[in-house]
Design an enzyme around this catalytic site. Structure first.
Site, PDB file in Angstrom:
ATOM      1  N   CYS A  78       0.640  -1.190  -0.060  1.00 58.53           N
ATOM      2  CA  CYS A  78      -0.205  -0.018  -0.035  1.00 58.53           C
ATOM      3  C   CYS A  78       0.946   1.089   0.188  1.00 58.53           C
ATOM      4  O   CYS A  78       1.619   1.435  -0.918  1.00 58.53           O
ATOM      5  CB  CYS A  78      -1.055   0.000   1.286  1.00 58.53           C
ATOM      6  SG  CYS A  78      -2.176   1.189   1.071  1.00 58.53           S
ATOM      7  N   HIS A 166      -3.856  -5.123   0.655  1.00 61.71           N
ATOM      8  CA  HIS A 166      -3.380  -5.585   1.825  1.00 61.71           C
ATOM      9  C   HIS A 166      -3.114  -7.228   2.004  1.00 61.71           C
ATOM     10  O   HIS A 166      -4.682  -7.914   2.107  1.00 61.71           O
ATOM     11  CB  HIS A 166      -4.040  -5.023   3.190  1.00 61.71           C
ATOM     12  CG  HIS A 166      -3.708  -3.595   3.156  1.00 61.71           C
ATOM     13  ND1 HIS A 166      -2.685  -3.284   3.896  1.00 61.71           N
ATOM     14  CD2 HIS A 166      -4.271  -2.594   2.786  1.00 61.71           C
ATOM     15  CE1 HIS A 166      -2.729  -1.711   3.892  1.00 61.71           C
ATOM     16  NE2 HIS A 166      -3.632  -1.328   3.370  1.00 61.71           N
ATOM     17  N   GLU A 168      -2.272  -9.089   4.331  1.00 59.59           N
ATOM     18  CA  GLU A 168      -2.264  -9.485   5.713  1.00 59.59           C
ATOM     19  C   GLU A 168      -3.705  -9.975   5.816  1.00 59.59           C
ATOM     20  O   GLU A 168      -3.593 -10.370   7.105  1.00 59.59           O
ATOM     21  CB  GLU A 168      -1.364  -8.707   6.534  1.00 59.59           C
ATOM     22  CG  GLU A 168      -1.912  -7.232   6.385  1.00 59.59           C
ATOM     23  CD  GLU A 168      -1.575  -6.371   5.550  1.00 59.59           C
ATOM     24  OE1 GLU A 168      -1.745  -5.044   5.768  1.00 59.59           O
ATOM     25  OE2 GLU A 168      -1.158  -6.713   4.301  1.00 59.59           O
ATOM     26  N   GLY A 222      -2.416 -15.324  34.666  1.00 59.31           N
ATOM     27  CA  GLY A 222      -2.587 -15.359  33.336  1.00 59.31           C
ATOM     28  C   GLY A 222      -1.495 -16.224  32.563  1.00 59.31           C
ATOM     29  O   GLY A 222      -0.695 -16.440  32.848  1.00 59.31           O
ATOM     30  N   VAL A 223      -1.834 -15.869  31.141  1.00 61.43           N
ATOM     31  CA  VAL A 223      -1.096 -16.643  30.076  1.00 61.43           C
ATOM     32  C   VAL A 223       0.370 -16.275  30.248  1.00 61.43           C
ATOM     33  O   VAL A 223       1.351 -16.922  30.269  1.00 61.43           O
ATOM     34  CB  VAL A 223      -1.589 -16.604  28.736  1.00 61.43           C
ATOM     35  CG1 VAL A 223      -0.649 -17.293  27.759  1.00 61.43           C
ATOM     36  CG2 VAL A 223      -3.010 -17.496  28.599  1.00 61.43           C
ATOM     37  N   SER A 225       2.291 -14.009  31.986  1.00 58.99           N
ATOM     38  CA  SER A 225       3.412 -14.224  33.451  1.00 58.99           C
ATOM     39  C   SER A 225       3.651 -15.922  33.510  1.00 58.99           C
ATOM     40  O   SER A 225       4.917 -16.203  33.932  1.00 58.99           O
ATOM     41  CB  SER A 225       2.770 -13.771  34.683  1.00 58.99           C
ATOM     42  OG  SER A 225       1.461 -14.158  34.825  1.00 58.99           O
TER      43      SER A 225
END
Length: 508
Positions: A78, A166, A168, A222-223, A225
């Site tokens: 782009c 784009h 992606e 959490g994931v 840490s």
């Protein structure tokens, strides 16, 4: 460093998505601002120039010297494509009609390696207000749409390419194939960047970096840490000291459950009950930012006290992930502060420790893959994101022990029903919010005047945008009835059907 692709960021909202797509090809890549290009090495195999909200026609528009890339393959996306075309002597002019949305390639040069196996009539996603209106002789057009003649081009005699669309985004249906053509076939990258390799390389680097030193780390359940702690633990064992603080704002029974799961992982961990200290700090506060700061400061004070009880600790472990790193060096500068609180924000400065961040090059989905490879409990890896200030920002108005109890009970019913109905894993994040609103109700023959709880559930990929989850009406009815019948203090339940943007996922 492994073989890698360098992505130069010109400020596009899609830049992180380019990186995610490249990594899905098992190729390592890094994002750097266009004006802070790192030293290129033998392991740098190609360059991608991102899109931008700017116009190449603007005075002072972002630019780069293409000569510094030598013979490395370059792909402009782009804005990046328009910039290369302009630098090569082409013309970029305002589009007669702003081109945004789906388009189809009606001309494709299948002999060009960039477009190998890209279908004629392939759907692509356009998002631009300028158009490459003419190109010099050294640029050959290799793809067009009905309204965009220069949808893709190749600089003759080089490995430099530009695409106006784009690849992606998922709306470009064969975008991943195009990126594979560039990254694997043109740049020659090996597709060997896997969770196993990442763990092997990272643990070896942690051993070298930390030596015989001790590390202290705050865990949240959490994931991020958890996976960071597992990697550091693999490298240094019990010289990693973990601290899990009960701030009184966790979900029902979460402190004990998470502590037990960490002990099952073999981590050297200490649980600290500091509920009363946090409640005292929050007393009389109702403004969201004031609550966040009070929670953050109290956490730092508690953690600092626990950390200094351990002798000769030199390192502070953190679960920082790649989007946090990218944001801090964004071409736009640090983004506007939407939320000031971070689980361990301010700790490095206060404690004067060196920081170790084993996940700082990973996206959230990659963190989960690494965690799965490490054998971490799926219940932790699949856990919904939970804000650092916890229920403190899901209780609108003042936080009191009684209001925490009410919300914990309501939230527990909601989450339990999501799990038992098989809906938990279909939702990106869910929780209950206690409103500072009282409403009239009737229970039996008695009039009630009690509080209102709002249920919130969203679907998302990374939390940057989110849509409200269309949970079944029967399910919501059952949850509402169970909450009202079992949680004293609540007589009304509502469901939040706001998307992000314009709303945020959390209410505060």
């Amino acid at each position: 460093m492994a073989q890698h692709i360098l992505i130069l960021d010109f400020g596009s909202q899609y830049t992180q998505l380019i990186a995610r797509r490249v990594r899905e090809l098992n190729v390592y890549c890094e994002i750097h601002p266009y004006n802070k290009i790192p030293t290129l090495t033998e392991e740098t195999k190609g360059i991608i120039l991102s899109g931008s909200p700017c116009s190449v026609r603007d005075e002072g528009a972002p630019s780069v010297d293409l000569g510094q890339f030598g013979h490395l393959p370059v792909l402009g996306v782009c804005y990046g494509a328009q910039l290369i075309a302009q630098l090569k002597g082409g013309n970029v002019t305002p589009s007669k009609i702003r081109e945004y949305g789906r388009a189809r390639l009606n001309q494709v040069d299948h002999h060009n390696p960039l477009l190998k196996e890209i279908s004629l009539d392939s759907q692509v996603w356009m998002s631009h207000a300028d158009t490459i209106s003419s190109v010099p002789g050294e640029l050959e057009v290799i793809a067009s749409t009905a309204s965009v003649r220069v949808a893709a081009y190749h600089v003759k005699g080089t490995q430099t390419y530009g695409i106006q669309f784009h690849p992606e985004v998922t709306h470009s249906l064969e975008g991943k194939n195009l990126l594979r053509n560039f990254v694997v076939h043109i740049c020659g990258c090996r597709q060997d960047w896997t969770p196993d390799q990442y763990i092997e390389v990272t643990v070896a680097e942690l051993k070298r970096q930390l030596g015989a030193d001790k590390v202290v780390m705050a865990l949240s359940g959490g994931v991020d840490s958890t996976v960071a702690a597992a990697l550091i633990h693999q490298a240094i064992g019990d010289r990693l000291y973990c601290v899990f603080v009960d701030n009184g704002l966790l979900r029902k029974d979460e402190f004990g459950q998470v502590l037990k799961s960490y002990q099952g992982m073999g981590l050297n961990i200490k649980g600290v009950d500091s509920k009363d200290r946090f409640y005292q700090a929050l007393k009389g506060l109702s403004e969201p930012e004031a609550k966040r700061k009070a929670i953050g400061k109290t956490f730092i004070d508690v953690f600092d006290l626990e950390a200094h009880a351990i002798e000769n600790v030199r390192w502070l472990g953190q679960g920082t992930i790649y989007p946090d790193v990218i944001e801090s060096v964004s071409v736009k500068g640090p983004s506007q502060t939407i939320k000031s609180h971070h689980n361990v924000g301010g700790l490095p400065e206060k404690m004067k420790m060196k920081v170790v961040e084993p996940l700082k090059s990973l996206f959230k989905d990659e963190v989960r893959l690494v965690g799965k490879t490490l054998g971490i409990d799926p219940a932790i890896l699949g856990r919904h994101p939970f804000p650092g200030p916890g229920l403190g920002i899901r209780i609108l108005g003042e936080v009191t022990p009684e209001r925490v109890r009410i919300l914990q009970e309501a939230d527990h019913i909601f989450i339990s029903h999501l799990r038992s109905s098989g809906l938990y894993d279909k939702v990106w994040q869910a929780g209950a919010v206690l409103l500072p609103v009282y409403s009239v109700g009737v229970m039996g023959d008695e009039r009630t005047y009690e509080q209102v709880v709002a249920l919130r559930a969203v679907v998302s990929v990374d939390g940057m945008t989110a849509d409200w989850s269309h949970l079944p009406h029967d399910f919501l009815g059952e949850v509402s009835s169970t909450i009202i019948n079992n949680v004293k203090g609540i007589n009304r339940v509502v469901y939040d059907i706001s998307s992000k943007p314009p709303a945020t996922i959390e209410w505060e």
